[in-house]
Scaffold this active site. Structure first.
Site, PDB file in Angstrom:
ATOM      1  N   GLY A 181       0.819  -1.201   0.000  1.00 55.27           N
ATOM      2  CA  GLY A 181       0.000   0.000   0.000  1.00 55.27           C
ATOM      3  C   GLY A 181       0.852   1.249   0.000  1.00 55.27           C
ATOM      4  O   GLY A 181       2.066   1.190   0.194  1.00 55.27           O
ATOM      5  N   PRO A 182       0.250   2.407  -0.209  1.00 56.47           N
ATOM      6  CA  PRO A 182       1.010   3.669  -0.267  1.00 56.47           C
ATOM      7  C   PRO A 182       1.599   4.029   1.090  1.00 56.47           C
ATOM      8  O   PRO A 182       1.204   3.481   2.125  1.00 56.47           O
ATOM      9  CB  PRO A 182      -0.044   4.695  -0.707  1.00 56.47           C
ATOM     10  CG  PRO A 182      -1.355   4.080  -0.336  1.00 56.47           C
ATOM     11  CD  PRO A 182      -1.190   2.610  -0.445  1.00 56.47           C
TER      12      PRO A 182
ATOM     13  N   GLY B 114       2.329   5.669   4.619  1.00 55.39           N
ATOM     14  CA  GLY B 114       1.514   6.325   5.642  1.00 55.39           C
ATOM     15  C   GLY B 114       0.216   5.651   6.000  1.00 55.39           C
ATOM     16  O   GLY B 114      -0.555   6.177   6.805  1.00 55.39           O
ATOM     17  N   VAL B 115      -0.069   4.465   5.409  1.00 56.18           N
ATOM     18  CA  VAL B 115      -1.346   3.815   5.728  1.00 56.18           C
ATOM     19  C   VAL B 115      -1.216   2.832   6.888  1.00 56.18           C
ATOM     20  O   VAL B 115      -2.188   2.167   7.243  1.00 56.18           O
ATOM     21  CB  VAL B 115      -1.930   3.093   4.488  1.00 56.18           C
ATOM     22  CG1 VAL B 115      -2.268   4.082   3.398  1.00 56.18           C
ATOM     23  CG2 VAL B 115      -0.968   2.036   3.967  1.00 56.18           C
ATOM     24  N   GLY B 116      -0.022   2.720   7.491  1.00 58.54           N
ATOM     25  CA  GLY B 116       0.125   1.943   8.717  1.00 58.54           C
ATOM     26  C   GLY B 116       0.577   0.515   8.536  1.00 58.54           C
ATOM     27  O   GLY B 116       0.243  -0.345   9.356  1.00 58.54           O
ATOM     28  N   LYS B 117       1.366   0.231   7.503  1.00 62.94           N
ATOM     29  CA  LYS B 117       1.801  -1.153   7.263  1.00 62.94           C
ATOM     30  C   LYS B 117       2.751  -1.639   8.365  1.00 62.94           C
ATOM     31  O   LYS B 117       2.563  -2.716   8.936  1.00 62.94           O
ATOM     32  CB  LYS B 117       2.492  -1.252   5.893  1.00 62.94           C
ATOM     33  CG  LYS B 117       1.624  -0.842   4.721  1.00 62.94           C
ATOM     34  CD  LYS B 117       2.312  -1.024   3.391  1.00 62.94           C
ATOM     35  CE  LYS B 117       3.496  -0.108   3.221  1.00 62.94           C
ATOM     36  NZ  LYS B 117       3.136   1.315   3.188  1.00 62.94           N
TER      37      LYS B 117
ATOM     38  N   SER C  49     -10.850   4.608 -17.555  1.00 66.75           N
ATOM     39  CA  SER C  49     -12.166   4.596 -16.899  1.00 66.75           C
ATOM     40  C   SER C  49     -12.994   5.842 -17.165  1.00 66.75           C
ATOM     41  O   SER C  49     -14.128   5.940 -16.706  1.00 66.75           O
ATOM     42  CB  SER C  49     -11.999   4.394 -15.386  1.00 66.75           C
ATOM     43  OG  SER C  49     -11.269   5.453 -14.816  1.00 66.75           O
TER      44      SER C  49
ATOM     45  N   LYS D 115     -13.811   6.312  -5.511  1.00 65.53           N
ATOM     46  CA  LYS D 115     -14.538   7.131  -6.484  1.00 65.53           C
ATOM     47  C   LYS D 115     -15.931   7.509  -5.982  1.00 65.53           C
ATOM     48  O   LYS D 115     -16.366   8.661  -6.111  1.00 65.53           O
ATOM     49  CB  LYS D 115     -14.639   6.383  -7.813  1.00 65.53           C
ATOM     50  CG  LYS D 115     -13.320   6.287  -8.565  1.00 65.53           C
ATOM     51  CD  LYS D 115     -13.488   5.533  -9.878  1.00 65.53           C
ATOM     52  CE  LYS D 115     -12.180   5.516 -10.665  1.00 65.53           C
ATOM     53  NZ  LYS D 115     -12.305   4.781 -11.938  1.00 65.53           N
TER      54      LYS D 115
END
Length: 764
Positions: free
Chosen positions: A347-348, A350-353, A670, A713
């Site tokens: 994941g990107p 800062g998401v808490g990995k 999309s 989205k």
């Protein structure tokens, strides 16, 4: 390679030396003129017989020097004077004559046995001989020559510089130039500058120095042994025997594996018979074998309710990760000998990995070890060095196990996608043995030299981009994706975790400083644009610090942070998010974008005017999105009558498609249905309701294709004021990820073909 050639009579140029040469032969003059007009590079090679006026290939030596012309001057008698600087030795394979000038085909030669450490004694002896033997050079040349010996000189460079000023004939100099072995080249120089007696003196000097070194080592050994015995008599240190006895006692009293016991006892026997220098190396190795955990382990907490409570307390959301951990516990409770999973959180930033991995360890009552792989490029970082090397140590895997002290810790492999490889090996390949469940029960570290069982370790890896993980490693991992947090999730994290944590760090009570939900949302929307919550935490900390300062100045005692207070503390707002237009406009349709920071409303604008059938696409669109615009236009043109587009000659109008926020790159297919709808709206002058949004890929036949990022989205569209959304039918399965407080307020239309969208919007 091919360069012009200068044939000399009795002149040998060495790499690194600068020589002045007088040139009179027409072919030689032509060669230097050709070289000077190009890159000023020329090959200088000596003739075997200076009397030959027109030499052929057999008349020249096959080794010369690639040089650079540093100076060239024409004399009164039409001859030339040039200065050349030697660059490197070359092996000549062919001599060519073209347009009255000469050139050669050649290949560079490599130096052999040029290790400065191995040739150190000879370099020093060569330096001692310079003042005695080389007396016919200028003070400037002598000073330059001696400066070569400062620091750690290059043996090849020293040999060439000395050879350049040696008072020897052409044949000997050419022999020195042709010798690729630096060791032999130095021997030739020594023989050339010394008589028989001098050579004997040199041999005697080397022998004397070797004997002196041996005598010093024997003396040191004798003194150290004497000092050790004296200290033992005084009771100041334990004897070597006591050390080995204590090690043997540890081996006997603990359940080390048989192969490890056998290895330790063999090393201890060797230690008893070794000298102090070898003893220290063996002792360090034995200590590592004893300190690495071989049987010690902790008891996992298999209480599923406790683990669920612990994970929910430390992290908001992340249901898939928590579900996977519960599954692991359930299987482990049924089968204690099952192999530990290898989970990779992707994941990107800062998401808490990383913090999630630590929380998993705490919930399971496991020891936690972290190993950062960012920038690791040496295989020895993973496997360690051979213990025969000076200063060798085990790899970071074994070091981590020693740090954990048990055979079943949680081992975090951070930034798995940031490993690189170079000439020192491929660490990703070394990681295969660590992460493959079929291999890691026999992990081999170069230093330990005994197979080590990693099968009880619970490995958790993290990465920012799954596609950057090496393919062989990717195959061994169970990938769990952590998407960027939505605004609602960020708000809950800020309320439940960040604000209490920051108040505790600043010693502020919850009665002194409180945050309204709207204030936290304002911080998230207007001051941050990120996937995680790192910047949100920093901004809340900033407000807390400024509040403490105001308290110290007696300006406030307590404060409720609302939107006005946020603006007062953080000053001007930084970011904006898109909202729907105030009223419907022909040619303007709301799309939906998935970004690294979540999602956003993506209004698409289309207009047309008289022209020559040109389509202009702007808004910093990348290739895929430009192709979507072309596909949408092709579909609209082929079905113009069906879509009510009449009295339009596409060859006499120019169409302009624009996606606002030109500074932000946009890509992906999309937006296909949105582009199609905007084109129909503009060309038929029929507005689309501003509360509608849509997403989906489109084909030339009008089929609507699946897209990603549904959760992000939909949330961003709802935030922008949308209450009706069109999306591909196959994306209905992802609707369960959307928060209920959002989905309950939106009417969804799931479509397979664009005509379904057209009928719903324009036929009504």
């Amino acid at each position: 390679m091919n360069k012009p050639v200068l044939l000399t009579r009795g002149i040998v140029v060495f790499p690194g030396s600068i020589l002045d040469i007088e040139i009179g032969r027409l072919k030689s003059i032509s060669s230097i003129l050709v070289a000077s007009q190009n890159d000023k590079k020329i090959v200088v090679v000596c003739q075997k017989d200076p009397q030959v006026e027109d030499p052929k290939f057999d008349d020249i030596y096959n080794v010369g020097t690639l040089c650079e012309i540093t100076f060239m001057q024409k004399n009164d008698d039409s001859s030339y004077k040039v200065s050349v600087k030697g660059i490197k030795r070359v092996l000549i394979s062919k001599l060519n004559e073209t347009n009255k000038s000469l050139d050669v085909d050649f290949e560079p030669m490599k130096d052999l046995n040029s290790n400065a450490k191995d040739l150190g004694d000879k370099i020093r002896l060569l330096y001692d001989m310079i003042e005695k033997t080389i007396t016919n050079i200028s003070p400037k040349e002598s000073k330059a020559l001696k400066s070569l010996f400062l620091g750690t000189p290059s043996p090849s460079k020293v040999a060439d510089q000395v050879a350049a000023v040696l008072p020897v004939d052409q044949a000997k100099k050419q022999a020195l130039l042709q010798e690729p072995d630096v060791n032999k080249r130095i021997d030739l120089i020594i023989r050339s500058t010394s008589r028989e007696e001098d050579a004997k003196t040199i041999d005697g000097e080397v022998t004397r120095k070797v004997n002196a070194s041996l005598s010093r080592q024997q003396k040191e050994f004798y003194l150290r042994e004497k000092m050790r015995v004296v200290k033992e008599e005084l009771g100041e240190i334990n004897s070597r025997e006591n050390d080995t006895n204590s090690f043997k006692k540890r081996v006997e009293e603990n359940p080390y594996p048989d192969h490890v016991k056998k290895r330790i006892l063999a090393e201890l026997n060797r230690m008893e018979a070794s000298n102090p220098q070898e003893n220290s190396i063996t002792r360090t190795y034995v200590e590592w074998l004893l300190d690495v955990p071989w049987w010690q382990k902790t008891t996992d907490n298999n209480d599923i309710r406790h683990v669920e409570e612990a994970l929910n307390k430390s992290h908001y959301g992340l249901e898939k990760v928590k579900e996977r951990i519960i599954e692991y516990l359930a299987v482990r409770a049924r089968s204690p000998e099952s192999k530990a999973p290898i989970i990779c959180l992707v994941g990107p930033p800062g998401v808490g990995k990383s913090t999630l991995a630590k929380s998993i360890a705490e919930a399971l009552d496991k020891k936690f070890v972290k190993m950062s792989l960012g920038g690791v490029r040496d295989e020895a970082e993973i496997r360690g060095h051979r213990k025969t090397y000076i200063g060798s140590m085990p790899g970071r895997i074994i070091k981590g196990m020693k740090q954990a002290g048990v055979i079943n810790p949680l081992f975090l492999l951070d930034e798995l996608d940031k490993m690189t490889s170079d000439m020192r090996g491929d660490p990703a390949s070394a990681m295969l043995e660590v992460l493959d469940p079929e291999q890691n029960n026999n992990f081999s570290d170069n230093y330990i030299e005994e197979n080590y069982d990693l099968s009880k370790v619970m490995f958790v890896a993290t990465a920012n981009y799954a596609e950057q993980i090496p393919a062989p490693l990717f195959d061994r991992l169970e990938i769990i994706e952590l998407t960027s947090y939505t605004e609602r999730e960020k708000l809950e994290i800020a309320k439940k975790y960040l604000v209490p944590k920051i108040r505790k760090e600043a010693a502020i009570s919850d009665k002194e400083l409180t945050f309204e939900d709207d204030a936290l949302l304002h911080i998230i929307r207007r001051y941050t644009q990120e996937a995680g919550v790192r910047q949100v935490e920093r901004l809340i900390q900033k407000i807390a610090r400024k509040f403490v300062v105001k308290q110290q100045h007696k300006e406030v005692k307590t404060q409720v942070i609302d939107i006005k207070a946020v603006v007062e503390y953080l000053k001007k707002e930084i970011y904006e998010y898109n909202v729907k237009e105030p009223s419907p406009i022909p040619g303007v349709v709301n799309g939906m974008a998935y970004t690294s920071a979540g999602g956003d409303l993506l209004p698409i604008e289309v207009t047309y005017f008289k022209g020559k059938g040109i389509i202009n696409i702007t808004g910093n669109l990348k290739e895929t999105m430009k192709e979507s615009a072309q596909v949408a236009l092709g579909y609209v043109k082929s079905n113009a009558d069906k879509f009510g587009i009449t009295n339009i000659d596409f060859n006499k109008i120019d169409i302009h498609i624009h996606v606002p926020s030109g500074g932000i790159p946009k890509d992906g297919p999309s937006a296909g249905v949105t582009l199609t709808t905007a084109l129909i709206s503009a060309l038929s002058n029929r507005p689309v309701p501003n509360t509608m949004a849509m997403t989906g890929e489109i084909t030339l036949r009008g089929r609507v294709g699946i897209i990603g990022g549904v959760k992000e989205k939909v949330i961003s569209a709802f935030r922008g004021g949308v209450n009706e959304i069109f999306m591909p039918l196959k994306d209905e399965r992802y609707l369960e990820d959307v928060p209920k407080e959002v989905s309950d307020h939106i009417a969804f239309h799931f479509v397979e073909h664009y005509t379904e969208i057209y009928k719903t919007i324009f036929n009504n």
